[in-house]
Scaffold this motif. Structure first.
Motif, short mmCIF file in Angstrom:
data_model
loop_
_atom_site.label_atom_id
_atom_site.label_comp_id
_atom_site.label_asym_id
_atom_site.label_seq_id
_atom_site.Cartn_x
_atom_site.Cartn_y
_atom_site.Cartn_z
N LEU A 116 0.79 -1.28 -0.18
CA LEU A 116 0.15 0.03 0.06
C LEU A 116 0.86 1.40 0.02
CD1 LEU A 116 -2.35 -1.20 3.00
CD2 LEU A 116 -2.75 -1.32 0.23
N LEU A 117 0.32 2.43 -0.29
CA LEU A 117 0.79 3.63 -0.50
C LEU A 117 -0.05 4.38 0.64
CD1 LEU A 117 3.19 5.83 -1.10
CD2 LEU A 117 1.69 6.42 -2.97
N VAL A 118 0.49 4.81 1.87
CA VAL A 118 -0.28 5.51 2.66
C VAL A 118 0.00 6.87 2.69
CG1 VAL A 118 -0.96 5.70 5.20
CG2 VAL A 118 -0.36 3.31 4.10
N VAL A 119 -0.92 7.86 2.61
CA VAL A 119 -0.79 9.35 2.34
C VAL A 119 -1.70 9.84 3.38
CG1 VAL A 119 -1.10 11.20 0.81
CG2 VAL A 119 -0.31 8.95 -0.16
N SER A 120 -1.01 10.82 4.08
CA SER A 120 -1.77 11.88 4.94
C SER A 120 -1.66 13.23 4.50
CB SER A 120 -1.45 11.79 6.48
OG SER A 120 -1.48 10.58 6.99
N LEU A 121 -2.97 13.87 4.46
CA LEU A 121 -2.75 15.14 4.01
C LEU A 121 -3.34 16.26 4.94
CD1 LEU A 121 -4.47 14.41 0.61
CD2 LEU A 121 -1.93 15.32 0.92
N GLU A 122 -3.07 17.54 5.11
CA GLU A 122 -3.58 18.52 5.95
C GLU A 122 -4.23 19.41 5.19
OE1 GLU A 122 -1.83 20.78 9.70
OE2 GLU A 122 -1.62 22.07 7.74
N HIS A 123 -5.64 19.64 5.49
CA HIS A 123 -6.41 20.86 4.84
C HIS A 123 -6.73 21.83 5.85
CE1 HIS A 123 -6.73 18.12 1.27
NE2 HIS A 123 -7.58 17.38 1.88
N THR A 124 -6.67 23.32 5.38
CA THR A 124 -7.16 24.29 6.35
C THR A 124 -8.17 25.03 5.34
OG1 THR A 124 -5.40 25.62 5.80
CG2 THR A 124 -5.40 24.32 7.78
N VAL A 125 -9.32 25.31 5.70
CA VAL A 125 -10.45 26.36 5.25
C VAL A 125 -10.06 27.79 5.70
CG1 VAL A 125 -12.35 26.73 4.45
CG2 VAL A 125 -11.53 24.20 4.49
N GLU A 126 -9.95 28.76 5.16
CA GLU A 126 -10.00 30.11 5.78
C GLU A 126 -10.98 31.02 5.03
OE1 GLU A 126 -6.20 31.66 4.71
OE2 GLU A 126 -5.17 29.96 5.41
N GLN A 127 -11.63 31.97 5.79
CA GLN A 127 -12.41 32.91 5.35
C GLN A 127 -11.87 34.39 6.00
OE1 GLN A 127 -16.65 31.61 6.35
NE2 GLN A 127 -16.79 30.67 4.43
N ASP A 128 -12.03 35.16 5.25
CA ASP A 128 -11.31 36.52 5.97
C ASP A 128 -10.16 36.38 6.57
OD1 ASP A 128 -13.62 37.93 4.98
OD2 ASP A 128 -14.93 37.42 6.65
N GLU A 129 -9.19 35.40 6.18
CA GLU A 129 -8.03 35.32 6.65
C GLU A 129 -7.78 34.62 7.92
OE1 GLU A 129 -5.70 39.02 6.27
OE2 GLU A 129 -5.57 38.91 4.08
N HIS A 130 -9.02 34.12 8.44
CA HIS A 130 -9.10 33.42 9.67
C HIS A 130 -9.35 31.82 9.26
CE1 HIS A 130 -10.29 37.30 11.17
NE2 HIS A 130 -9.67 36.91 12.22
N THR A 131 -8.39 31.10 9.91
CA THR A 131 -8.41 29.74 9.74
C THR A 131 -9.82 28.92 10.60
OG1 THR A 131 -6.17 29.50 9.63
CG2 THR A 131 -7.37 27.33 9.84
N LEU A 132 -10.75 28.29 9.77
CA LEU A 132 -11.92 27.96 10.47
C LEU A 132 -12.16 26.48 10.51
CD1 LEU A 132 -14.43 30.59 8.87
CD2 LEU A 132 -13.18 30.56 11.08
N ILE A 133 -11.41 25.68 9.60
CA ILE A 133 -11.32 24.36 9.48
C ILE A 133 -9.94 23.83 9.48
CG2 ILE A 133 -11.97 22.33 8.08
CD1 ILE A 133 -14.53 23.46 9.49
N VAL A 134 -9.81 22.80 10.34
CA VAL A 134 -8.48 22.15 10.33
C VAL A 134 -8.73 20.58 10.12
CG1 VAL A 134 -6.29 21.65 11.41
CG2 VAL A 134 -7.44 24.02 11.51
N GLU A 135 -8.06 20.16 9.00
CA GLU A 135 -8.30 18.42 8.84
C GLU A 135 -7.11 17.95 8.53
OE1 GLU A 135 -11.23 16.09 5.48
OE2 GLU A 135 -10.91 18.34 5.41
N ARG A 136 -7.10 16.67 8.95
CA ARG A 136 -6.15 15.58 8.47
C ARG A 136 -6.93 14.91 7.74
NH1 ARG A 136 -5.55 12.56 12.44
NH2 ARG A 136 -6.20 10.65 11.45
N GLN A 137 -6.38 14.20 6.71
CA GLN A 137 -7.20 13.23 5.87
C GLN A 137 -6.19 12.18 5.32
OE1 GLN A 137 -8.35 13.50 1.30
NE2 GLN A 137 -9.63 14.66 2.42
N ASP A 138 -6.53 10.94 5.69
CA ASP A 138 -5.68 9.79 5.25
C ASP A 138 -6.30 9.04 4.03
OD1 ASP A 138 -4.18 10.42 7.49
OD2 ASP A 138 -5.82 9.38 8.73
N VAL A 139 -5.40 8.84 3.06
CA VAL A 139 -5.82 8.17 1.87
C VAL A 139 -4.80 6.91 1.72
CG1 VAL A 139 -6.11 8.57 -0.51
CG2 VAL A 139 -6.64 10.33 0.96
#
Length: 279
Positions: A116-139
């Motif tokens: 397997l190839l195991v990949v972890s990603l980080e996503h952040t979602v911003e509005q008005d330069e404020h980080t509102l969502i922090v996410e780790r995603q494993d694929v």
């Protein structure tokens, strides 16, 4: 292994969206949920946005954007298997937003069905330069081949200390969720491809769809929006087969543990949800 990049995965380091409320209403209809555009988007609903927009000619045989990197040549099959999402503030529809992505880690590992190839990603979602969502995603990227067995005979599940809901994932539900998330993976809507090429016994329920249903159930029974949600997929769920959504709240009513279980008693996904401090 050689260094992997976001481009190899068909991703970019940033993506913009206005998070149109009309699209959220379509997701709500798909989930048989309600959405008030004057309130924040429910946790996980940002998954309906920021998805790669690739022309049909740019798709691979599986319906995903074609991956040309030789680093992925041995791993043609892709599975979204888990992660964690945390809200740092209210994410609003009809608001200019940016999702930023970075590659946290990648490694080859040996699984029960092969390498397997195991990949972890980080996503952040911003509005008005404020980080509102922090996410780790494993694929997980898997090798070709291997046969996934069908669900076994139905069993009687033990009583739950909390609540139990039954969901019957229909072909229409899977198709609508694929459409509203712009997900072209053919295992979710193309029966011949799912059974003949990826060797599943039938159409496969999306992992993100299962997670959203668990999160929706947790929020409903806790009586509050969710602050965080951690989930892990362990076995596939299949179309037209009932899924039992079980949940149990903590004594203080602030957290819930969740499972999605097949009729044969095999758990497809586990999750933990935490309620927001204020509704």
């Amino acid at each position: 292994m050689s260094e992997l990049s976001l481009g190899d995965l068909g991703l970019t380091s940033s993506a913009a969206s206005a998070l149109p409320a009309e699209h959220a209403q379509m997701l709500a209809a798909t989930l048989d949920a309600t959405f008030d555009p004057t309130r924040a988007l429910p946790l996980l609903w940002h998954w309906a946005y920021f998805n790669p927009v690739v022309g049909t000619a740019g798709l691979g045989p599986d319906g995903h954007p074609r991956r040309g990197s030789p680093l992925l040549a041995d791993f043609p099959r892709r599975m979204w298997v888990g992660g964690e999402v945390r809200a740092e503030g209210p994410l609003r529809a009809d608001t200019a937003s940016v999702r930023r992505t970075r590659l946290l880690s990648h490694a080859r590992k040996q699984g029960s069905t092969g390498e397997l190839l195991v990949v972890s990603l980080e996503h952040t979602v911003e509005q008005d330069e404020h980080t509102l969502i922090v996410e780790r995603q494993d694929v997980i990227y898997r090798q070709a081949g291997g046969v996934t067995p069908p669900a076994g005979p139905a069993v009687e599940l033990p009583p739950t200390p909390g609540w139990r809901e039954t969901v019957l994932p229909s072909t229409t539900l899977l198709f609508r969720f694929s459409a509203v998330t712009f997900n072209g993976h053919r295992i979710h809507y193309d029966q011949d491809y799912a059974t003949g090429h990826e060797h599943y016994p039938g159409l496969v329920v999306h992992g993100p769809l299962t997670a959203m249903l668990l999160a929706q159930s947790a929020s409903h029974h806790l009586g509050k929006p969710l602050q965080s949600f951690a989930y892990r997929a362990s076995s596939p769920l299949f179309v037209d087969q009932p899924v039992y959504v079980d949940g149990a709240a903590s004594p203080d009513g602030e957290t819930a543990t969740m499972t999605a279980t097949r009729v044969d008693g095999v758990v497809g996904m586990t999750a933990t949800a935490t309620a927001a401090s204020e509704a």
